[in-house]
Motif scaffolding. Structure first.
Motif, PDB file in Angstrom:
ATOM      1  N   SER A 135       8.983  -1.633 -10.705  1.00  0.00           N
ATOM      2  CA  SER A 135       9.622  -2.013  -9.439  1.00  0.00           C
ATOM      3  C   SER A 135       8.598  -2.067  -8.308  1.00  0.00           C
ATOM      4  O   SER A 135       8.631  -2.967  -7.459  1.00  0.00           O
ATOM      5  CB  SER A 135      10.742  -1.029  -9.101  1.00  0.00           C
ATOM      6  N   GLU A 138       6.573  -5.151  -8.720  1.00  0.00           N
ATOM      7  CA  GLU A 138       7.346  -6.317  -8.282  1.00  0.00           C
ATOM      8  C   GLU A 138       7.466  -6.349  -6.754  1.00  0.00           C
ATOM      9  O   GLU A 138       7.365  -7.418  -6.139  1.00  0.00           O
ATOM     10  CB  GLU A 138       8.739  -6.279  -8.920  1.00  0.00           C
ATOM     11  N   GLU A 139       7.684  -5.156  -6.150  1.00  0.00           N
ATOM     12  CA  GLU A 139       7.768  -5.104  -4.694  1.00  0.00           C
ATOM     13  C   GLU A 139       6.440  -5.502  -4.057  1.00  0.00           C
ATOM     14  O   GLU A 139       6.408  -6.234  -3.051  1.00  0.00           O
ATOM     15  CB  GLU A 139       8.156  -3.687  -4.262  1.00  0.00           C
ATOM     16  N   ALA A 141       4.258  -7.471  -5.413  1.00  0.00           N
ATOM     17  CA  ALA A 141       4.128  -8.921  -5.594  1.00  0.00           C
ATOM     18  C   ALA A 141       4.959  -9.677  -4.565  1.00  0.00           C
ATOM     19  O   ALA A 141       4.511 -10.681  -4.005  1.00  0.00           O
ATOM     20  CB  ALA A 141       4.546  -9.314  -7.017  1.00  0.00           C
ATOM     21  N   ARG A 142       6.206  -9.165  -4.319  1.00  0.00           N
ATOM     22  CA  ARG A 142       7.053  -9.809  -3.313  1.00  0.00           C
ATOM     23  C   ARG A 142       6.421  -9.736  -1.927  1.00  0.00           C
ATOM     24  O   ARG A 142       6.439 -10.705  -1.165  1.00  0.00           O
ATOM     25  CB  ARG A 142       8.446  -9.178  -3.300  1.00  0.00           C
ATOM     26  N   LYS A 143       5.861  -8.560  -1.607  1.00  0.00           N
ATOM     27  CA  LYS A 143       5.210  -8.426  -0.306  1.00  0.00           C
ATOM     28  C   LYS A 143       4.011  -9.364  -0.187  1.00  0.00           C
ATOM     29  O   LYS A 143       3.783  -9.973   0.867  1.00  0.00           O
ATOM     30  CB  LYS A 143       4.773  -6.984  -0.098  1.00  0.00           C
ATOM     31  N   GLU A 145       3.658 -12.170  -1.775  1.00  0.00           N
ATOM     32  CA  GLU A 145       4.191 -13.526  -1.643  1.00  0.00           C
ATOM     33  C   GLU A 145       4.690 -13.780  -0.224  1.00  0.00           C
ATOM     34  O   GLU A 145       4.458 -14.845   0.359  1.00  0.00           O
ATOM     35  CB  GLU A 145       5.329 -13.736  -2.643  1.00  0.00           C
ATOM     36  N   LEU A 146       5.389 -12.753   0.332  1.00  0.00           N
ATOM     37  CA  LEU A 146       5.848 -12.897   1.714  1.00  0.00           C
ATOM     38  C   LEU A 146       4.685 -13.010   2.679  1.00  0.00           C
ATOM     39  O   LEU A 146       4.733 -13.777   3.653  1.00  0.00           O
ATOM     40  CB  LEU A 146       6.729 -11.695   2.085  1.00  0.00           C
TER      41      LEU A 146
END
Length: 362
Positions: A135, A138-139, A141-143, A145-146
Motif C-alpha cells: 500500500s 502504491e501510495e 507511486a500515486r504521489k 504520479e500526482l
C-alpha cells in the motif's frame, strides 16, 4: 544422597526458570497480541522472532539437562543407598521425575501451542506488513504520479501564461494601431484640399478657378472631384438630396434636377471654350445652372449638419441662394478673380462638411 539432593535442587531451580520463561513468553505474546492491531515494521517483527527463538532454545537445553540428570540419578541411586531404602527412595524419585517429566511435557505442549499461535500471528503480521508495504509503495507511486501531473500542469499553465502575455501584447499593439487609424482621417487622404498661391483652391492637385491661368480640363476635373466629395459626404451622413441627384463622373460630372412631377433635367458640371462668351448659348448655360445646383446641394448638407450638431456648428462661408460667402458662383464678365473666390469658398465649405462627416456617428 547429596547428588540426588543436588539433582532435585537443580530440578527445582529448573522449574523456576521454566516458569520465568513461560512468564516472559506470555508477556511477549501479550505484547504481540496488543501490537497486531497496529502495523508493525519489519525490524520489530525480526526482534520479536529472535526473542522467541532464544527462549525456545533455552527451554530445549533445560529439558535436555533435566533428562540427563534423571538418567544420572537412576544410575547412581543403587550405589549410594541400601537396597530397601534405596529402592524406596529410587521409586519416590522416579515418581517425582515422572511427574516432573509430565509437567515438562505439559509445558512443552503449552509452549508448542504458544509457538504455533505466535507463528500464526507472525505470519499474519508478515502478511499485514507486506500488505502495508504494498500500500505504501502504491501510495508513493500515486504521489509521484500526482507530482508529475502537477509539474506537467504547471508547465502548461506557464506556457498558457506566456501565450496569454503574447496575446495581450499583440492586442495592445493592435489596439494602439486601431486607435491611430481611428484618429487618422482617411477622407483627408482621399480629398486633399488646399489653397494655391494666388488664392486658387485645389482638390487632389487640381485647381478650381483661375480661368486665366488654368486649362478647362483641370477645372472640370476639380469640379468632378468636388462633386464626388459632396456625394461621399451625403452617403456618410445617409442624406438624400431633395430635388437633385449627383452623378460624379470625373471631368464630365453631372447633376440631375428632379422637379415635382418627377421630370429630370441634366445639368453638366463642366465647361469648355470661353467662359463668358459661352453663356450666350443655351448649351453652355447649363454649366452655370450646374454650379448653382451644386451650391444648393451643399447648402442642404450644411443645414443637415447644423441641425445634427445642435446649431453649435457654423459653416465657414454662409450660403445664400447662389452666393457663397457673399460671392456669386455665377461667372461675371471681366471678374475672373471673383468667380475664383466663389469657387474657393465653395470648396472650403465642402471641406468643412467632410470634416464633420468623417467623425459623424448616426
Amino acid at each position: 544422597p547429596s547428588a540426588l539432593s543436588t539433582s532435585v535442587e537443580h530440578k527445582s531451580n529448573g522449574q523456576d526458570d521454566v516458569a520465568d520463561t513461560l512468564d516472559v513468553i506470555g508477556r511477549v505474546a501479550s505484547m504481540i497480541d496488543e501490537r497486531t492491531e497496529q502495523v508493525m515494521c519489519e525490524e520489530c517483527a525480526e526482534i520479536a522472532m529472535r526473542v522467541l527463538d532464544r527462549e525456545i532454545s533455552d527451554q530445549e537445553r533445560e529439558r535436555q539437562i533435566l533428562e540427563q540428570v534423571g538418567r544420572t540419578a537412576e544410575l547412581i541411586a543403587p550405589l549410594t543407598q541400601s537396597p530397601n531404602s534405596a529402592r524406596t527412595k529410587w521409586e519416590d524419585e522416579a515418581a517425582e521425575l515422572e511427574r516432573e517429566i509430565a509437567r515438562r511435557s505439559d509445558e512443552e505442549r503449552a509452549l508448542s501451542e504458544t509457538l504455533e499461535m505466535l507463528d500464526a500471528q507472525l505470519n499474519e503480521l508478515c502478511t499485514k506488513i507486506a500488505h502495508e508495504s504494498k500500500s505504501m509503495k502504491e501510495e508513493a507511486a500515486r504521489k509521484a504520479e500526482l507530482s508529475r501531473a502537477e509539474n506537467d500542469e504547471r508547465i502548461v499553465v506557464e506556457r498558457m501564461a506566456g501565450a496569454q502575455w503574447a496575446l495581450d501584447d499583440k492586442y495592445a499593439r493592435l489596439a494602439a494601431q486601431l486607435t491611430q487609424l481611428q484618429r487618422t482621417n482617411v477622407y483627408n487622404d482621399v480629398f486633399n484640399i488646399g489653397v494655391r498661391p494666388g488664392g486658387i483652391a485645389s482638390i487632389n492637385g487640381f485647381r478650381l478657378g483661375g480661368r486665366a491661368h488654368v486649362e478647362w480640363a483641370e477645372i472640370n476635373t476639380a469640379w468632378g472631384q468636388t462633386l464626388l466629395l459632396l456625394h461621399t459626404v451625403a452617403r456618410k451622413l445617409s442624406y438624400e438630396f431633395i430635388g437633385f441627384r449627383l452623378i460624379p463622373m470625373g471631368a464630365f460630372s453631372r447633376i440631375e434636377r428632379i422637379d415635382e412631377t418627377g421630370a429630370t433635367t441634366v445639368l453638366e458640371l463642366f465647361g469648355s471654350g470661353d467662359l463668358y462668351l459661352s453663356r450666350l448659348f443655351p448649351t453652355h448655360r447649363r454649366f452655370d445652372a450646374a454650379m448653382v445646383a451644386f451650391v444648393e446641394c451643399l447648402d442642404q448638407i450644411v443645414q443637415f449638419i447644423v441641425s445634427a450638431g445642435g446649431h453649435r456648428l457654423r459653416v465657414p462661408y454662409a450660403i445664400e441662394q447662389d452666393r457663397v460667402g457673399g460671392v456669386s458662383i455665377r461667372p461675371q464678365f471681366g471678374q475672373d478673380d471673383v468667380w475664383t473666390k466663389a469657387c474657393r469658398n465653395t470648396l472650403m465649405d465642402a471641406r468643412w462638411a467632410l470634416a464633420f462627416a468623417s467623425s459623424y456617428e448616426p
